[in-house]
Design a protein around this motif. Structure first.
Motif, PDB file in Angstrom:
ATOM      1  N   GLU A  90       0.832  -1.207   0.000  1.00  0.00           N
ATOM      2  CA  GLU A  90       0.000   0.000   0.000  1.00  0.00           C
ATOM      3  C   GLU A  90       0.869   1.261   0.000  1.00  0.00           C
ATOM      4  OE1 GLU A  90      -4.028   1.628   2.173  1.00  0.00           O
ATOM      5  OE2 GLU A  90      -3.031  -0.139   2.959  1.00  0.00           O
ATOM      6  N   LYS A  91       1.907   1.266   0.826  1.00  0.00           N
ATOM      7  CA  LYS A  91       2.813   2.414   0.871  1.00  0.00           C
ATOM      8  C   LYS A  91       3.583   2.551  -0.436  1.00  0.00           C
ATOM      9  CE  LYS A  91       3.277   2.365   5.817  1.00  0.00           C
ATOM     10  NZ  LYS A  91       3.619   1.392   6.790  1.00  0.00           N
ATOM     11  N   GLU A  95       1.331   4.169  -3.071  1.00  0.00           N
ATOM     12  CA  GLU A  95       1.228   5.616  -2.842  1.00  0.00           C
ATOM     13  C   GLU A  95       2.491   6.335  -3.316  1.00  0.00           C
ATOM     14  OE1 GLU A  95       0.355   6.314   1.280  1.00  0.00           O
ATOM     15  OE2 GLU A  95      -1.416   5.018   1.218  1.00  0.00           O
ATOM     16  N   LYS A 142       2.794   6.234  -7.218  1.00  0.00           N
ATOM     17  CA  LYS A 142       1.811   7.122  -7.851  1.00  0.00           C
ATOM     18  C   LYS A 142       2.234   8.580  -7.716  1.00  0.00           C
ATOM     19  CE  LYS A 142      -2.443   4.425  -7.792  1.00  0.00           C
ATOM     20  NZ  LYS A 142      -3.809   4.343  -7.261  1.00  0.00           N
ATOM     21  N   LYS A 143       2.713   8.963  -6.520  1.00  0.00           N
ATOM     22  CA  LYS A 143       3.185  10.330  -6.321  1.00  0.00           C
ATOM     23  C   LYS A 143       4.383  10.618  -7.209  1.00  0.00           C
ATOM     24  CE  LYS A 143       1.623  11.178  -1.610  1.00  0.00           C
ATOM     25  NZ  LYS A 143       2.045  11.424  -0.210  1.00  0.00           N
TER      26      LYS A 143
END
Length: 106
Positions: A82-83, A86, A89-90
């Protein structure tokens, strides 16, 4: 910030991590796989009365420890995904600050 293109390896990682997140959100994961892995992690006590020799008991302890380690690593891998999603994507959107950019340009 400008949009940044992910490398091929980063895009493949992002795709894989997103698949893990999809897995994590399924009923099969929450109702079957996660409880199974959790039980392997928590069932550390092995009853020595079930074994005829010390060698059998020690082997069972090692196998139990191996299961617990493997189950823990699988759950950690899924949680970390999950991290990683993120972050990637950033990065792909150019939302990450490059703290070294100004330092290296001097």
């Amino acid at each position: 910030m400008a949009e940044e293109v992910l490398s091929k390896a980063e895009q493949e990682s992002l795709d894989q991590f997103q698949l893990l997140l999809e897995l994590k959100q399924t009923k099969g994961f929450s109702d079957v796989l996660k409880p199974f892995l959790d039980s392997r992690i928590k069932s550390s006590f092995i009853d020595p009365r079930k074994f005829k020799t010390d060698e059998e008991y020690i082997f069972a302890c090692k196998v139990g420890w191996g299961w617990a380690q493997a189950a823990s690593e699988v759950l950690e891998f899924i949680e970390v995904s999950e991290k990683n999603v993120e972050f990637l994507k950033k990065k792909g959107k150019g939302e990450l600050e490059d703290k070294f950019r100004d330092v290296t340009r001097g």
